[in-house]
Write a protein that holds these residues in place. Structure first.
Motif, PDB file in Angstrom:
ATOM      1  N   ASN A   1      38.559  38.855  28.643  1.00 53.22           N
ATOM      2  CA  ASN A   1      39.403  39.017  27.446  1.00 53.22           C
ATOM      3  C   ASN A   1      38.548  39.265  26.210  1.00 53.22           C
ATOM      4  OD1 ASN A   1      42.551  38.225  27.572  1.00 53.22           O
ATOM      5  ND2 ASN A   1      41.435  37.337  29.285  1.00 53.22           N
TER       6      ASN A   1
ATOM      7  N   PRO B   1      40.030  40.049  36.893  1.00 56.06           N
ATOM      8  CA  PRO B   1      38.771  40.559  36.346  1.00 56.06           C
ATOM      9  C   PRO B   1      37.537  39.819  36.828  1.00 56.06           C
ATOM     10  CG  PRO B   1      39.980  39.316  34.684  1.00 56.06           C
ATOM     11  CD  PRO B   1      40.893  39.469  35.862  1.00 56.06           C
ATOM     12  N   LYS B   2      37.718  38.566  37.274  1.00 53.00           N
ATOM     13  CA  LYS B   2      36.553  37.793  37.724  1.00 53.00           C
ATOM     14  C   LYS B   2      35.914  38.421  38.959  1.00 53.00           C
ATOM     15  CE  LYS B   2      37.471  33.182  35.832  1.00 53.00           C
ATOM     16  NZ  LYS B   2      38.275  33.562  34.706  1.00 53.00           N
TER      17      LYS B   2
ATOM     18  N   THR C   1      44.987  39.840  30.955  1.00 55.83           N
ATOM     19  CA  THR C   1      44.365  39.737  32.268  1.00 55.83           C
ATOM     20  C   THR C   1      45.214  38.783  33.095  1.00 55.83           C
ATOM     21  OG1 THR C   1      43.006  37.848  31.625  1.00 55.83           O
ATOM     22  CG2 THR C   1      42.048  40.038  31.296  1.00 55.83           C
ATOM     23  N   VAL C   2      45.204  39.015  34.411  1.00 58.18           N
ATOM     24  CA  VAL C   2      45.888  38.082  35.309  1.00 58.18           C
ATOM     25  C   VAL C   2      44.908  37.711  36.418  1.00 58.18           C
ATOM     26  CG1 VAL C   2      48.176  39.029  34.812  1.00 58.18           C
ATOM     27  CG2 VAL C   2      46.916  39.892  36.757  1.00 58.18           C
ATOM     28  N   GLY C   3      45.070  36.511  36.974  1.00 64.09           N
ATOM     29  CA  GLY C   3      44.146  36.054  38.013  1.00 64.09           C
ATOM     30  C   GLY C   3      44.447  36.662  39.362  1.00 64.09           C
ATOM     31  N   GLY C   4      45.725  36.983  39.602  1.00 63.74           N
ATOM     32  CA  GLY C   4      46.124  37.487  40.920  1.00 63.74           C
ATOM     33  C   GLY C   4      45.951  38.994  41.034  1.00 63.74           C
TER      34      GLY C   4
ATOM     35  N   SER D   1      34.235  35.774  28.507  1.00 64.91           N
ATOM     36  CA  SER D   1      35.400  36.160  29.321  1.00 64.91           C
ATOM     37  C   SER D   1      35.668  37.659  29.235  1.00 64.91           C
ATOM     38  CB  SER D   1      36.642  35.409  28.836  1.00 64.91           C
ATOM     39  OG  SER D   1      36.969  35.834  27.524  1.00 64.91           O
TER      40      SER D   1
ATOM     41  N   HIS E   1      41.667  33.536  23.703  1.00 69.44           N
ATOM     42  CA  HIS E   1      40.828  33.090  24.823  1.00 69.44           C
ATOM     43  C   HIS E   1      39.683  32.267  24.263  1.00 69.44           C
ATOM     44  CE1 HIS E   1      38.657  32.877  28.573  1.00 69.44           C
ATOM     45  NE2 HIS E   1      39.611  33.581  29.185  1.00 69.44           N
TER      46      HIS E   1
ATOM     47  N   TYR F   1      52.271  40.993  41.667  1.00 70.21           N
ATOM     48  CA  TYR F   1      53.006  41.211  40.410  1.00 70.21           C
ATOM     49  C   TYR F   1      53.876  42.464  40.485  1.00 70.21           C
ATOM     50  CZ  TYR F   1      50.486  37.397  38.333  1.00 70.21           C
ATOM     51  OH  TYR F   1      50.012  36.138  38.051  1.00 70.21           O
TER      52      TYR F   1
ATOM     53  N   LEU G   1      52.101  31.972  34.387  1.00 68.73           N
ATOM     54  CA  LEU G   1      53.043  33.091  34.242  1.00 68.73           C
ATOM     55  C   LEU G   1      53.575  33.234  32.814  1.00 68.73           C
ATOM     56  CD1 LEU G   1      55.153  33.180  37.548  1.00 68.73           C
ATOM     57  CD2 LEU G   1      52.956  34.222  37.040  1.00 68.73           C
TER      58      LEU G   1
ATOM     59  N   PRO H   1      44.907  35.892  28.502  1.00 69.61           N
ATOM     60  CA  PRO H   1      45.007  35.745  29.960  1.00 69.61           C
ATOM     61  C   PRO H   1      46.365  35.169  30.300  1.00 69.61           C
ATOM     62  CG  PRO H   1      43.892  33.835  29.040  1.00 69.61           C
ATOM     63  CD  PRO H   1      44.262  34.720  27.868  1.00 69.61           C
ATOM     64  N   ILE H   2      46.899  35.541  31.461  1.00 71.64           N
ATOM     65  CA  ILE H   2      48.164  34.918  31.864  1.00 71.64           C
ATOM     66  C   ILE H   2      47.872  33.482  32.263  1.00 71.64           C
ATOM     67  CG2 ILE H   2      48.123  35.479  34.331  1.00 71.64           C
ATOM     68  CD1 ILE H   2      51.052  36.271  34.084  1.00 71.64           C
ATOM     69  N   TRP H   3      48.660  32.583  31.752  1.00 70.82           N
ATOM     70  CA  TRP H   3      48.542  31.158  32.100  1.00 70.82           C
ATOM     71  C   TRP H   3      49.921  30.684  32.510  1.00 70.82           C
ATOM     72  CZ3 TRP H   3      45.066  28.211  27.969  1.00 70.82           C
ATOM     73  CH2 TRP H   3      43.721  28.566  28.180  1.00 70.82           C
TER      74      TRP H   3
HETATM   75  C1  FMN Z   1      45.751  27.162  32.753  1.00 72.94           C
HETATM   76  C2  FMN Z   1      45.625  28.407  33.577  1.00 72.94           C
HETATM   77  C3  FMN Z   1      46.751  28.938  34.163  1.00 72.94           C
HETATM   78  C4  FMN Z   1      46.662  30.122  34.909  1.00 72.94           C
HETATM   79  N1  FMN Z   1      47.817  30.661  35.421  1.00 72.94           N
HETATM   80  C5  FMN Z   1      47.762  31.831  36.100  1.00 72.94           C
HETATM   81  C6  FMN Z   1      48.948  32.427  36.595  1.00 72.94           C
HETATM   82  O1  FMN Z   1      50.068  31.949  36.427  1.00 72.94           O
HETATM   83  N2  FMN Z   1      48.828  33.607  37.277  1.00 72.94           N
HETATM   84  C7  FMN Z   1      47.616  34.219  37.488  1.00 72.94           C
HETATM   85  O2  FMN Z   1      47.578  35.289  38.081  1.00 72.94           O
HETATM   86  N3  FMN Z   1      46.473  33.668  36.987  1.00 72.94           N
HETATM   87  C8  FMN Z   1      46.506  32.495  36.320  1.00 72.94           C
HETATM   88  N4  FMN Z   1      45.366  31.954  35.804  1.00 72.94           N
HETATM   89  C9  FMN Z   1      44.085  32.703  35.972  1.00 72.94           C
HETATM   90  C10 FMN Z   1      43.764  33.494  34.709  1.00 72.94           C
HETATM   91  O3  FMN Z   1      44.829  34.330  34.318  1.00 72.94           O
HETATM   92  C11 FMN Z   1      42.514  34.349  34.937  1.00 72.94           C
HETATM   93  O4  FMN Z   1      41.446  33.497  35.254  1.00 72.94           O
HETATM   94  C12 FMN Z   1      42.186  35.195  33.732  1.00 72.94           C
HETATM   95  O5  FMN Z   1      43.199  36.147  33.514  1.00 72.94           O
HETATM   96  C13 FMN Z   1      40.868  35.901  33.932  1.00 72.94           C
HETATM   97  O6  FMN Z   1      40.464  36.502  32.708  1.00 72.94           O
HETATM   98  P1  FMN Z   1      39.188  35.945  31.910  1.00 72.94           P
HETATM   99  O7  FMN Z   1      37.992  36.219  32.780  1.00 72.94           O
HETATM  100  O8  FMN Z   1      39.140  36.728  30.650  1.00 72.94           O
HETATM  101  O9  FMN Z   1      39.403  34.472  31.705  1.00 72.94           O
HETATM  102  C14 FMN Z   1      45.410  30.757  35.090  1.00 72.94           C
HETATM  103  C15 FMN Z   1      44.268  30.184  34.523  1.00 72.94           C
HETATM  104  C16 FMN Z   1      44.369  29.028  33.786  1.00 72.94           C
HETATM  105  C17 FMN Z   1      43.124  28.432  33.172  1.00 72.94           C
END
Ligand code: FMN
Length: 241
Positions: free
Chosen positions: A16, A189-190, A144-147, A14, A9, A152, A103, A99-101
């Motif tokens: 992470n 996590p945000k 971590t994942v954004g969703g 973050s 990361h 999931y 998928l 972080p998941i990027w």
């Molecule tokens: C290039 C990129 C791709 C991402 N793709 C996904 C995704 O496929 N699925 C998802 O749930 N979040 C996605 N995200 C959101 C990140 O996973 C999320 O912001 C991160 O896990 C949060 O952790 P952090 O605060 O440590 O960055 C993506 C973010 C970026 C920058």
């Protein structure tokens, strides 16, 4: 226990980063040895080509696996790779923190695997799955994942975390002999408030303290793999493929 964390990361504030800091504090506090490869901070180069090697076995054509086999036999890896290979050999437990990027996992970490998990150092010579080079070691994804969690699941829009992590669990960790620990996943996590953030890190600490006994994911064994390969060869001979 010797724990090697590969941290992917780019942002020190973050979640992470907080997870890796927590891991270092908790594990060292419990008497374990910890090494961290902070890939962005190191400026790790994820591009895999002749830069991986200081030796050359075929200057006409780059066959990465052949060059790896040769480099493994002749101490022929570039210093940045050799350092990472040494950490892999050193550890009892490997953690990927990312972080998941899209998928998947960030390209810098994929590049790290592409370069560091080399023939002769991570696999080859009929050593795979339970007889793999890293048999006896454990590995875990901490991500971590954004969703939110419901997307999931098997019926959610993205499918299960298990299906998304299959390439790592089966293709990287399992294939090279690691016993695969259930992943530790933090959803969105945000959106966590300060208290939830601390509670989440506390849950992660609990997991970190039982890495040697935490539940694991099943992977094939060598006999399964060889059985599949043998069957496909036999089917080919019978014209069934
Ligand atoms: C290039 C990129 C791709 C991402 N793709 C996904 C995704 O496929 N699925 C998802 O749930 N979040 C996605 N995200 C959101 C990140 O996973 C999320 O912001 C991160 O896990 C949060 O952790 P952090 O605060 O440590 O960055 C993506 C973010 C970026 C920058």
């Amino acid at each position: 226990m010797r724990v090697f964390i590969v941290h992917a990361h780019h942002e020190p504030t973050s979640f992470n980063h907080a997870m890796t800091s927590e891991a270092v504090a908790v594990l060292t506090g419990a008497g374990h040895e910890v090494m961290v490869s902070d890939l962005y901070a190191m400026g790790f180069d994820p591009v895999s080509d002749r830069r991986n090697f200081v030796t050359v076995t075929d200057s006409e054509k780059l066959n990465q696996q052949s060059e790896e086999a040769y480099a493994s036999a002749h101490q022929g890896y570039a210093p940045d790779l050799q350092a990472e290979m040494d950490k892999l050999a050193w550890c009892d437990i490997l953690i990927f923190q990312f972080p998941i990027w899209w998928l998947g996992f960030p390209a810098i970490l994929k590049g790290w695997v592409d370069r560091v998990f080399a023939v002769g150092r991570a696999y080859g010579g009929g050593r795979w799955f339970d007889s793999g080079v890293f048999a006896g070691k454990r590995a875990m994804c901490s991500m971590t994942v954004g969703g939110p969690a419901p997307v999931y699941t098997d019926s959610g829009v993205y499918g299960s975390i298990g299906s998304i992590l299959h390439p790592i669990h089966r293709g990287i960790f399992g294939f090279t002999g690691f016993t695969v620990i259930e992943p530790f996943v933090v959803y969105d996590p945000k959106r966590l408030g300060d208290e939830e953030r601390l509670a989440c890190l506390a849950r992660y600490s609990e997991r970190l303290l039982v890495l040697d006994s935490a539940p694991t994911i099943e992977n094939p064994n060598t006999a399964d793999y060889e059985g599949f390969v043998l069957k496909s060869v036999q089917d080919k001979h019978r014209g069934l493929d």
